[in-house]
Design a protein around this motif. Structure first.
Motif, PDB file in Angstrom:
ATOM      1  N   SER A   1      43.033  17.525  20.275  1.00  0.00           N
ATOM      2  CA  SER A   1      43.334  16.115  20.511  1.00  0.00           C
ATOM      3  C   SER A   1      44.638  15.723  19.843  1.00  0.00           C
ATOM      4  O   SER A   1      45.463  14.989  20.413  1.00  0.00           O
ATOM      5  CB  SER A   1      42.188  15.241  19.988  1.00  0.00           C
ATOM      6  N   LEU A   2      44.836  16.215  18.622  1.00  0.00           N
ATOM      7  CA  LEU A   2      46.075  15.916  17.912  1.00  0.00           C
ATOM      8  C   LEU A   2      47.272  16.496  18.652  1.00  0.00           C
ATOM      9  O   LEU A   2      48.333  15.861  18.755  1.00  0.00           O
ATOM     10  CB  LEU A   2      46.006  16.480  16.497  1.00  0.00           C
ATOM     11  N   LEU A   3      47.103  17.698  19.188  1.00  0.00           N
ATOM     12  CA  LEU A   3      48.189  18.322  19.931  1.00  0.00           C
ATOM     13  C   LEU A   3      48.516  17.526  21.184  1.00  0.00           C
ATOM     14  O   LEU A   3      49.686  17.346  21.534  1.00  0.00           O
ATOM     15  CB  LEU A   3      47.799  19.754  20.300  1.00  0.00           C
TER      16      LEU A   3
ATOM     17  N   ARG B   1      47.462  33.726  28.902  1.00  0.00           N
ATOM     18  CA  ARG B   1      46.373  34.077  27.982  1.00  0.00           C
ATOM     19  C   ARG B   1      46.854  34.053  26.534  1.00  0.00           C
ATOM     20  O   ARG B   1      46.116  33.627  25.636  1.00  0.00           O
ATOM     21  CB  ARG B   1      45.817  35.455  28.335  1.00  0.00           C
ATOM     22  N   TRP B   2      48.099  34.516  26.310  1.00  0.00           N
ATOM     23  CA  TRP B   2      48.631  34.507  24.940  1.00  0.00           C
ATOM     24  C   TRP B   2      48.770  33.079  24.434  1.00  0.00           C
ATOM     25  O   TRP B   2      48.426  32.784  23.289  1.00  0.00           O
ATOM     26  CB  TRP B   2      49.979  35.215  24.921  1.00  0.00           C
ATOM     27  N   ILE B   3      49.298  32.180  25.286  1.00  0.00           N
ATOM     28  CA  ILE B   3      49.436  30.774  24.896  1.00  0.00           C
ATOM     29  C   ILE B   3      48.065  30.172  24.612  1.00  0.00           C
ATOM     30  O   ILE B   3      47.892  29.405  23.647  1.00  0.00           O
ATOM     31  CB  ILE B   3      50.175  29.987  25.988  1.00  0.00           C
ATOM     32  N   LYS B   4      47.081  30.512  25.427  1.00  0.00           N
ATOM     33  CA  LYS B   4      45.732  29.975  25.234  1.00  0.00           C
ATOM     34  C   LYS B   4      45.147  30.420  23.909  1.00  0.00           C
ATOM     35  O   LYS B   4      44.471  29.651  23.224  1.00  0.00           O
ATOM     36  CB  LYS B   4      44.835  30.425  26.385  1.00  0.00           C
ATOM     37  N   ARG B   5      45.429  31.665  23.505  1.00  0.00           N
ATOM     38  CA  ARG B   5      44.923  32.145  22.213  1.00  0.00           C
ATOM     39  C   ARG B   5      45.587  31.443  21.039  1.00  0.00           C
ATOM     40  O   ARG B   5      44.995  31.332  19.956  1.00  0.00           O
ATOM     41  CB  ARG B   5      45.147  33.659  22.095  1.00  0.00           C
ATOM     42  N   GLN B   6      46.838  30.972  21.235  1.00  0.00           N
ATOM     43  CA  GLN B   6      47.539  30.293  20.153  1.00  0.00           C
ATOM     44  C   GLN B   6      47.150  28.829  20.010  1.00  0.00           C
ATOM     45  O   GLN B   6      47.456  28.201  18.995  1.00  0.00           O
ATOM     46  CB  GLN B   6      49.064  30.378  20.384  1.00  0.00           C
ATOM     47  N   MET B   7      46.486  28.275  20.998  1.00  0.00           N
ATOM     48  CA  MET B   7      46.107  26.872  20.964  1.00  0.00           C
ATOM     49  C   MET B   7      45.026  26.626  19.906  1.00  0.00           C
ATOM     50  O   MET B   7      44.234  27.520  19.598  1.00  0.00           O
ATOM     51  CB  MET B   7      45.593  26.422  22.330  1.00  0.00           C
ATOM     52  N   PRO B   8      44.982  25.417  19.340  1.00  0.00           N
ATOM     53  CA  PRO B   8      43.924  25.098  18.379  1.00  0.00           C
ATOM     54  C   PRO B   8      42.537  25.258  19.002  1.00  0.00           C
ATOM     55  O   PRO B   8      42.340  24.985  20.191  1.00  0.00           O
ATOM     56  CB  PRO B   8      44.206  23.625  18.018  1.00  0.00           C
ATOM     57  N   LYS B   9      41.577  25.681  18.191  1.00  0.00           N
ATOM     58  CA  LYS B   9      40.219  25.911  18.688  1.00  0.00           C
ATOM     59  C   LYS B   9      39.323  24.691  18.495  1.00  0.00           C
ATOM     60  O   LYS B   9      38.290  24.569  19.158  1.00  0.00           O
ATOM     61  CB  LYS B   9      39.601  27.115  17.959  1.00  0.00           C
ATOM     62  N   THR B  10      39.676  23.788  17.586  1.00  0.00           N
ATOM     63  CA  THR B  10      38.833  22.632  17.309  1.00  0.00           C
ATOM     64  C   THR B  10      39.225  21.452  18.187  1.00  0.00           C
ATOM     65  O   THR B  10      40.367  21.347  18.658  1.00  0.00           O
ATOM     66  CB  THR B  10      38.945  22.218  15.832  1.00  0.00           C
ATOM     67  N   LEU B  11      38.265  20.547  18.401  1.00  0.00           N
ATOM     68  CA  LEU B  11      38.549  19.341  19.186  1.00  0.00           C
ATOM     69  C   LEU B  11      39.592  18.477  18.487  1.00  0.00           C
ATOM     70  O   LEU B  11      40.464  17.895  19.136  1.00  0.00           O
ATOM     71  CB  LEU B  11      37.253  18.550  19.396  1.00  0.00           C
ATOM     72  N   PHE B  12      39.526  18.419  17.160  1.00  0.00           N
ATOM     73  CA  PHE B  12      40.499  17.629  16.405  1.00  0.00           C
ATOM     74  C   PHE B  12      41.909  18.180  16.615  1.00  0.00           C
ATOM     75  O   PHE B  12      42.856  17.438  16.883  1.00  0.00           O
ATOM     76  CB  PHE B  12      40.134  17.640  14.918  1.00  0.00           C
ATOM     77  N   GLY B  13      42.049  19.494  16.500  1.00  0.00           N
ATOM     78  CA  GLY B  13      43.361  20.103  16.675  1.00  0.00           C
ATOM     79  C   GLY B  13      43.899  19.914  18.080  1.00  0.00           C
ATOM     80  O   GLY B  13      45.081  19.620  18.276  1.00  0.00           O
TER      81      GLY B  13
END
Length: 446
Positions: free
Chosen positions: A24-26, A10-22
């Motif tokens: 996709s870039l990741l 859950r912590w890792i999920k909260r740190q992930m980008p929230k936008t589709l652009f972010g």
């Protein structure tokens, strides 16, 4: 106490980008970066360090030979011959510094493996104390060994001590990573822009705005979603037009017999029965107007930027005429892009509803932290139980046991107000008022 895998996930999920652009870039850049780091690590671990160790060991062997040769015959002619041979065969510049001692301080290289490799090689080959510096000269390594009577100083070419082309490999890897990342950003940005335009068009349509310039573009799936949105918008608009046309026709057809009845009553002799019939006709006419306004929703009105305070002052005039005490708190510079007549009707319903059920009405408008505009209407009436807040917004709903309803109303005031607010992309919520009655909060987007 160790965290469970679920908590870490859950912590890792909260740190992930929230936008589709972010995201996709990741997805694209992260594997490339990991690959580059892995390749660089393997190169340095399996190739560069191995080559550097071999070179350092070879240089340390040559220095050990020079030191041993000098100690076997420390005479000046022998040292001159040794120095010349080292210069010609090994590329080493050897000088004797009589009466000198080894320096105490040494500058550490920014790249630690260089010094570590040299330290290890010299320690294994030399029994005498030594000192070296890999940072003093750009093209040479300064090595000094303690011998009888002084210090032997050796200047060795840098490429004899370690592999000097490693930084070029790192440079190419860095340039490749930057180029790949830049290309990824360009391609992803173009794909995401199509989705953003579709989202903006859907949001504008949800607020009742025009989206005439919107054209499907982008990937096949995005274009398909855009065409589906356009078809849905056309169907909704046809439904609204048909509903409005039907209600307008019904209203027109009902007004004709109502007009004849009003005319007949006007010509008839005055009586209590005639007065009651006129009141019934007036109520029927009011009900027809309410139904038509609810069905139409003022959807055809253009969006304009208006002063919120001026709009609230116009709305408050009706409550003042109804005998309520109305106070207004709104900044004169506060503006909003709205459909003026529709919003005025919605706010009028709220303010008049407050004036009917209370004696004191407070109207305020401000900008909330999340942006947009927030309009609050408070009254000191009996209020509504919290469990019935949502029930109050239903069309034709009447909460007689909670609020003394106006007998002329048909239960559409709050329904129309919420319909208008949601048509602007906002909403209306109810709460307990600090005055003791009901609080209606209108939230409009920025």
């Amino acid at each position: 106490m160790a965290r469970s895998p679920r908590v870490i996930g859950r912590w890792i999920k909260r740190q992930m980008p929230k936008t589709l652009f972010g995201r996709s870039l990741l997805i694209i850049v992260l594997p490339v970066a990991i690959m580059q780091v892995a390749v660089t690590y393997v190169f340095f671990d399996a190739h560069w360090q191995t080559v550097t160790s071999r070179l350092s060991e070879g240089l340390a062997g040559d220095i050990a030979w020079a030191v041993e040769s000098y100690q076997e015959d420390p005479s000046a002619p022998a040292f001159a011959k040794l120095s010349q041979r080292a210069e010609d065969s090994m590329g080493l510049s050897i000088a004797l510094q009589p009466g000198r001692a080894l320096p105490r301080a040494r500058h550490e290289s920014l790249f630690a493996p260089i010094d570590q490799s040299m330290q290890k090689a010299l320690s294994e080959r030399l029994d005498q104390p030594f000192w070296f510096d890999t940072t003093r000269y750009p093209a040479y390594v300064d090595i000094r060994v303690a011998v009888r009577g002084g210090v032997m100083r050796i200047l060795a070419p840098r490429d004899r001590a370690f592999a000097t082309q490693g930084h070029i490999f790192v440079l190419w890897m860095t340039v490749a990573t930057v180029l790949l990342t830049a290309l990824s950003i360009l391609f992803i940005r173009n794909q995401v822009r199509a989705i953003e335009r579709l989202a903006n068009a859907a949001e504008a349509f949800g607020r009742g705005g025009e989206v005439e310039k919107f054209k499907p573009h982008g990937a096949k799936e995005v274009r398909r979603a855009a065409y589906a949105f356009l078809d849905m918008r056309a169907r909704i608009q046809r439904h609204i037009e048909q509903r409005t046309s039907l209600l307008a026709s019904v209203s027109h057809d009902l007004r004709t017999p109502l007009t004849r009845l009003k005319l007949a009553l006007a010509l008839a002799e005055p009586s209590k029965r005639n007065a009651a019939m006129k009141a019934d006709l007036a109520e029927m006419e009011h009900m027809i107007d309410e139904y038509l306004a609810f069905a139409r929703g003022e959807g055809g009105e253009a969006v304009e930027t208006v002063c919120v305070r001026d709009l609230l002052e116009q709305v408050s005039e009706g409550a003042l005429r109804a005998g309520a005490q109305v106070s207004l708190d709104a900044d004169a510079a506060l503006t909003a892009a709205v459909r003026p007549n529709a919003l005025k009707r919605a706010l009028s319903n709220l303010v008049m509803n407050a004036a009917v059920h209370g004696e004191r009405v407070e109207v305020a408008a401000h900008v909330p932290p999340q942006g947009g505009v927030e309009i609050v209407v408070d009254d000191d009436g009996p209020g509504i139980p919290e469990a019935q807040y949502e029930e109050a917004f239903k069309a034709f709903g009447r909460l007689d046991e909670a609020r003394n309803q106006n007998t002329k109303g048909v239960g559409l005031g709050l329904a129309i107000a919420r319909d208008v607010a949601r048509g602007h992309g906002g909403d209306i919520t109810l709460a307990r008022s600090p005055l003791g009655g009901l609080r209606a909060v209108v939230r409009l987007p920025g």
